[in-house]
Design a protein around this motif. Structure first.
Motif, mmCIF file in Angstrom:
data_model
loop_
_atom_site.group_PDB
_atom_site.id
_atom_site.type_symbol
_atom_site.label_atom_id
_atom_site.label_comp_id
_atom_site.label_asym_id
_atom_site.label_seq_id
_atom_site.Cartn_x
_atom_site.Cartn_y
_atom_site.Cartn_z
ATOM 1 N N LEU A 72 0.820 -1.213 0.000
ATOM 2 C CA LEU A 72 0.000 0.000 0.000
ATOM 3 C C LEU A 72 0.852 1.260 0.000
ATOM 4 C CD1 LEU A 72 -2.884 -1.035 2.424
ATOM 5 C CD2 LEU A 72 -2.985 -0.780 -0.049
ATOM 6 N N VAL A 73 1.945 1.285 0.794
ATOM 7 C CA VAL A 73 2.785 2.478 0.791
ATOM 8 C C VAL A 73 3.520 2.621 -0.537
ATOM 9 C CG1 VAL A 73 3.073 2.478 3.288
ATOM 10 C CG2 VAL A 73 4.741 1.278 1.876
ATOM 11 N N SER A 74 3.800 1.489 -1.193
ATOM 12 C CA SER A 74 4.473 1.547 -2.491
ATOM 13 C C SER A 74 3.506 1.922 -3.602
ATOM 14 C CB SER A 74 5.123 0.192 -2.807
ATOM 15 O OG SER A 74 6.043 -0.179 -1.817
ATOM 16 N N TYR A 75 2.265 1.479 -3.490
ATOM 17 C CA TYR A 75 1.291 1.663 -4.564
ATOM 18 C C TYR A 75 0.842 3.116 -4.693
ATOM 19 C CZ TYR A 75 -2.656 0.581 -7.592
ATOM 20 O OH TYR A 75 -3.521 0.528 -8.654
ATOM 21 N N ASN A 90 -5.158 13.187 2.290
ATOM 22 C CA ASN A 90 -6.238 12.554 3.053
ATOM 23 C C ASN A 90 -6.324 11.060 2.760
ATOM 24 O OD1 ASN A 90 -6.995 14.971 4.284
ATOM 25 N ND2 ASN A 90 -8.408 15.511 2.616
ATOM 26 N N VAL A 91 -6.213 10.697 1.479
ATOM 27 C CA VAL A 91 -6.287 9.283 1.101
ATOM 28 C C VAL A 91 -5.111 8.517 1.698
ATOM 29 C CG1 VAL A 91 -6.219 7.670 -0.832
ATOM 30 C CG2 VAL A 91 -7.582 9.759 -1.000
ATOM 31 N N SER A 92 -3.926 9.088 1.616
ATOM 32 C CA SER A 92 -2.744 8.426 2.169
ATOM 33 C C SER A 92 -2.901 8.202 3.667
ATOM 34 C CB SER A 92 -1.498 9.271 1.897
ATOM 35 O OG SER A 92 -1.308 9.456 0.506
ATOM 36 N N ARG A 93 -3.430 9.225 4.341
ATOM 37 C CA ARG A 93 -3.627 9.103 5.776
ATOM 38 C C ARG A 93 -4.658 8.032 6.116
ATOM 39 N NH1 ARG A 93 -0.426 10.016 9.984
ATOM 40 N NH2 ARG A 93 -1.631 10.264 11.898
ATOM 41 N N GLN A 94 -5.726 7.952 5.323
ATOM 42 C CA GLN A 94 -6.754 6.939 5.549
ATOM 43 C C GLN A 94 -6.178 5.531 5.377
ATOM 44 O OE1 GLN A 94 -9.991 7.846 2.942
ATOM 45 N NE2 GLN A 94 -10.600 9.699 4.043
ATOM 46 N N ILE A 95 -5.353 5.360 4.340
ATOM 47 C CA ILE A 95 -4.750 4.042 4.103
ATOM 48 C C ILE A 95 -3.823 3.666 5.253
ATOM 49 C CG2 ILE A 95 -3.140 2.781 2.619
ATOM 50 C CD1 ILE A 95 -4.288 4.302 0.244
ATOM 51 N N GLU A 96 -3.007 4.611 5.706
ATOM 52 C CA GLU A 96 -2.111 4.344 6.828
ATOM 53 C C GLU A 96 -2.896 4.005 8.096
ATOM 54 O OE1 GLU A 96 0.542 7.638 7.305
ATOM 55 O OE2 GLU A 96 1.007 7.709 5.172
ATOM 56 N N GLY A 102 -5.684 -2.208 11.615
ATOM 57 C CA GLY A 102 -5.584 -3.651 11.403
ATOM 58 C C GLY A 102 -4.575 -4.277 12.345
ATOM 59 N N TYR A 103 -3.420 -3.609 12.496
ATOM 60 C CA TYR A 103 -2.417 -4.105 13.438
ATOM 61 C C TYR A 103 -2.929 -4.022 14.877
ATOM 62 C CZ TYR A 103 1.506 -4.705 10.223
ATOM 63 O OH TYR A 103 2.342 -5.156 9.240
ATOM 64 N N TYR A 104 -3.589 -2.931 15.221
ATOM 65 C CA TYR A 104 -4.175 -2.813 16.550
ATOM 66 C C TYR A 104 -5.078 -4.013 16.861
ATOM 67 C CZ TYR A 104 -2.858 2.004 17.800
ATOM 68 O OH TYR A 104 -2.175 3.128 18.168
ATOM 69 N N THR A 105 -5.965 -4.304 15.916
ATOM 70 C CA THR A 105 -6.933 -5.385 16.130
ATOM 71 C C THR A 105 -6.252 -6.736 16.273
ATOM 72 O OG1 THR A 105 -8.577 -4.149 14.843
ATOM 73 C CG2 THR A 105 -8.985 -6.503 15.189
ATOM 74 N N LEU A 106 -5.362 -7.055 15.316
ATOM 75 C CA LEU A 106 -4.726 -8.370 15.320
ATOM 76 C C LEU A 106 -3.789 -8.533 16.517
ATOM 77 C CD1 LEU A 106 -3.976 -8.752 11.506
ATOM 78 C CD2 LEU A 106 -5.671 -10.004 12.841
ATOM 79 N N TYR A 107 -3.023 -7.499 16.851
ATOM 80 C CA TYR A 107 -2.122 -7.605 17.989
ATOM 81 C C TYR A 107 -2.892 -7.683 19.307
ATOM 82 C CZ TYR A 107 2.070 -6.775 15.195
ATOM 83 O OH TYR A 107 3.104 -6.894 14.309
ATOM 84 N N SER A 108 -4.033 -7.012 19.373
ATOM 85 C CA SER A 108 -4.869 -7.119 20.579
ATOM 86 C C SER A 108 -5.418 -8.530 20.726
ATOM 87 C CB SER A 108 -6.020 -6.111 20.508
ATOM 88 O OG SER A 108 -5.542 -4.786 20.454
ATOM 89 N N VAL A 109 -5.804 -9.138 19.607
ATOM 90 C CA VAL A 109 -6.289 -10.523 19.645
ATOM 91 C C VAL A 109 -5.166 -11.473 20.058
ATOM 92 C CG1 VAL A 109 -7.232 -12.402 18.244
ATOM 93 C CG2 VAL A 109 -8.114 -10.093 17.958
ATOM 94 N N ILE A 110 -3.944 -11.192 19.583
ATOM 95 C CA ILE A 110 -2.804 -12.027 19.975
ATOM 96 C C ILE A 110 -2.562 -11.937 21.475
ATOM 97 C CG2 ILE A 110 -0.286 -12.217 19.803
ATOM 98 C CD1 ILE A 110 -0.543 -11.580 16.843
ATOM 99 N N ASP A 475 7.504 14.136 3.774
ATOM 100 C CA ASP A 475 6.305 14.230 2.951
ATOM 101 C C ASP A 475 6.455 13.543 1.605
ATOM 102 O OD1 ASP A 475 8.205 15.983 2.045
ATOM 103 O OD2 ASP A 475 6.764 17.558 1.488
ATOM 104 N N GLN A 476 7.634 12.972 1.339
ATOM 105 C CA GLN A 476 7.866 12.302 0.062
ATOM 106 C C GLN A 476 7.895 10.781 0.179
ATOM 107 O OE1 GLN A 476 8.116 13.637 -3.075
ATOM 108 N NE2 GLN A 476 7.420 15.521 -2.059
ATOM 109 N N CYS A 477 8.198 10.261 1.345
ATOM 110 C CA CYS A 477 8.283 8.808 1.556
ATOM 111 C C CYS A 477 7.496 8.433 2.810
ATOM 112 C CB CYS A 477 9.735 8.356 1.700
ATOM 113 S SG CYS A 477 10.709 8.519 0.185
ATOM 114 N N THR A 478 6.697 7.420 2.693
ATOM 115 C CA THR A 478 5.850 6.958 3.797
ATOM 116 C C THR A 478 6.447 5.697 4.394
ATOM 117 O OG1 THR A 478 3.907 7.819 2.633
ATOM 118 C CG2 THR A 478 3.520 6.277 4.452
ATOM 119 N N VAL A 479 6.680 5.724 5.697
ATOM 120 C CA VAL A 479 7.217 4.558 6.396
ATOM 121 C C VAL A 479 6.080 3.592 6.716
ATOM 122 C CG1 VAL A 479 8.477 3.781 8.445
ATOM 123 C CG2 VAL A 479 9.054 5.954 7.369
ATOM 124 N N THR A 480 6.320 2.306 6.583
ATOM 125 C CA THR A 480 5.293 1.308 6.874
ATOM 126 C C THR A 480 4.951 1.308 8.351
ATOM 127 O OG1 THR A 480 6.970 -0.410 7.194
ATOM 128 C CG2 THR A 480 6.056 -0.168 4.985
#
Length: 543
Positions: A72-75, A90-96, A102-110, A475-480
């Motif tokens: 997603l960060v590459s796309y 705004n779109v980039s922020r929504q995707i991040e 997603g990580y919050y949910t899965l790590y909380s379940v773990i 503002d040019q590169c988004t960290v995962t």
């Protein structure tokens, strides 16, 4: 035109998420087959089976989110370093945020599985072994022991939440201002530090499990496939000779009491041991006879060349991993800022094969996704091979053996928890092998480059794409989001660094031990203390 571009981008994203959905179904199917394969048919329990399948699936799904995060960060960017038309702020922020939640949910379940659900189910079935215990007593006892795990989880969350990574600038601030700063820090990070600290703690345990089981399994599994197992007919012949020898010893001892004299205490103890040994050998004889005459053994014999090919392939993959990990750790040792920075290094000075391969595959979705899935599955299979060979131990005490079709519910829960922790550690292992890929994927950004023309003897400035690195503007590169979880606390990164060296050392030791060991028995460890064996369940345990 812009609408068409946005529609095409949305269609590609939908296709990507559909592929991810199919992968989820494949993960659930794999977990069900995997658990049922090792589960004891006599002691199978519905709750423990569901718990094992669910916990293992959560771990694999969490690992599957890593390539999605990178994709997603590459796309969002073109290969020339510019953002796509639809990828505004705004779109980039929504995707991040979507990936982060997603990580919050899965790590909380773990956390829920590791500290609450799995311990409760484990202690529930431990109490169930006592026939006199009622259901109510089982639940109360399980809840009592599970409470201890819940306290540990709460402590980890509190430590992660209230130990800020930044300190107040004003040294003369009051105690109330310091406490207020702690809560503001917690609120600004949305609990990221607390969850990251807890998951990093589990990942640290997963690192120890990977050093113990995965490192050894990476050498044991390929060499066992190459060497194969001993011949069932030859083992049966040896076993028959052992039976005859034991029977002769028993007859010689019994002959001492033919005239009515009682046997000495020493002879009685020896006779009892020999009779127990004879029962084990006869049990072994029945199993060997069943295996020798089974169609499955003949089918496996026909696949022997294929197993050798797989073994050679696995050992080459293991060597590729070890070489890549060694070069990556050596790069950190030579070029990082040291232990105080967690040996974090931005970019690569010493290239390794995997670090070069993954960015190339990233350009053609989903080749990198497939490769990372293969890496995770390879870790699972080698970890399982290590657990099967070593068993589950508490220091010097063996708790359980892992046997195909004979694993008790408690051992199955232990197995899935260990695999869950190991899979958590794979994210850092992949980062160690390909740090640039995990941080930025295939993102490029534009830099101004001066070009000199000889004909006109003039200079021109043109934007040139460059691979994203630590020097790129924010503002040019988004960290995962994965990278944020991995490196929130420097001391965990330092521990992972030293753990990688330990992993390499255990792999080399395991390789030497596996080379020196002979072929494994076709029935793989039927002995006197094997409590998981029943005369009613003859089967073969071969790789």
């Amino acid at each position: 035109m812009a609408a068409e571009t946005a529609g095409a981008a949305s269609a590609e994203l939908v296709i990507g998420w559909c592929i991810f959905g199919l992968l989820l179904l494949a993960i659930l199917a794999f977990c069900w087959i995997y658990v049922r394969k090792y589960q004891s048919q006599r002691e199978s329990e519905v709750v423990s089976t569901i718990t094992a399948i669910f916990s293992l699936a959560i771990a694999l799904i969490t690992s599957a989110l890593l390539p999605v995060d990178i994709f997603l960060v590459s796309y969002m960017k073109n290969q020339n370093g510019t953002f796509k038309d639809w990828a505004n702020a705004n779109v980039s922020r929504q995707i991040e945020d979507t990936v982060l939640y997603g990580y919050y949910t899965l790590y909380s379940v773990i956390l829920f599985c590791v500290f609450l659900w799995i311990p409760f189910v484990y202690f529930y079935y431990e109490e169930k072994d006592d026939d006199d215990t009622s259901k109510c007593t089982q639940i109360k006892t399980a809840l009592k022991y599970t409470l201890g795990f819940a306290v540990i989880c709460a402590l980890l969350l509190l430590i992660g939440a209230f130990v800020p990574l930044n300190v107040p600038n004003n040294k003369n601030s009051t105690e109330w201002e310091k406490v207020k700063f702690l809560f503001e820090e917690l609120g600004s990070s949305h609990g990221l530090a607390a969850l990251s600290f807890s998951i990093s703690s589990l990942t640290l345990i997963g690192m120890l499990a990977a050093i113990t089981y995965t490192a050894y399994g990476m050498s044991a599994l390929p060499l066992n496939l190459i060497k194969g197992t001993r011949s069932a007919a030859y083992e049966r012949l040896e076993n028959t000779e052992d039976i005859e020898e034991v029977e002769q010893h028993i007859q010689s001892i019994k002959s001492k009491s033919k005239d009515g004299r009682p046997l000495p205490a020493r002879d009685k103890r020896t006779l009892k041991q020999l009779e127990e040994r004879l029962r084990t050998l006869r049990k072994r004889e029945r199993r060997l006879e069943f295996i020798e005459n089974s169609c499955w053994t003949k089918f496996c014999g026909a696949l022997r060349p294929l197993k050798i090919i797989w073994g050679i392939f696995f050992i080459l993959v293991a060597l590729l991993f070890v070489i890549s990990l060694f070069l990556s750790n050596l790069d950190k040792a030579l070029h990082s800022a040291g232990i105080n920075s967690g040996f974090i290094i931005f970019g690569t000075n010493l290239s390794n094969p995997l670090n070069m391969l993954l960015p190339l595959l990233q350009r053609v979705f989903p080749l990198d996704y497939i490769l990372i899935t293969i890496i995770i599955m390879y870790f699972i299979f080698t970890s399982m091979a290590g657990i099967r060979n070593i068993g589950i131990w508490f220091f010097w005490i063996r708790l359980y053996k892992i046997r195909r079709g004979r694993t008790r519910p408690q051992a199955l829960l232990f197995l899935c928890m260990i695999l869950l922790l190991i899979v958590l550690h794979t994210s850092y292992m992949i980062y160690s092998l390909a740090p640039q890929y995990v941080m930025y994927g295939s993102q490029n950004y534009l830099i101004e480059s001066n070009i000199t023309y000889d004909d006109h003897k003039g200079n021109s400035t043109l934007p040139v794409p460059k691979r994203c690195d630590a020097d790129a503007p924010e503002d040019q590169c988004t960290v995962t989001r994965t990278y944020l979880f991995l490196h929130k606390f420097w001391f965990f990164s330092a521990a992972y660094y030293f753990g990688n060296w330990a992993f390499l050392g255990v792999f080399l030791i395991g390789l030497i031990v596996s080379c020196c060991k002979g072929k494994k028995s076709v029935i793989e460890g039927v002995d006197e203390d094997d409590s998981d064996i029943s005369d009613d369940e003859p089967s073969a345990y071969s790789i």
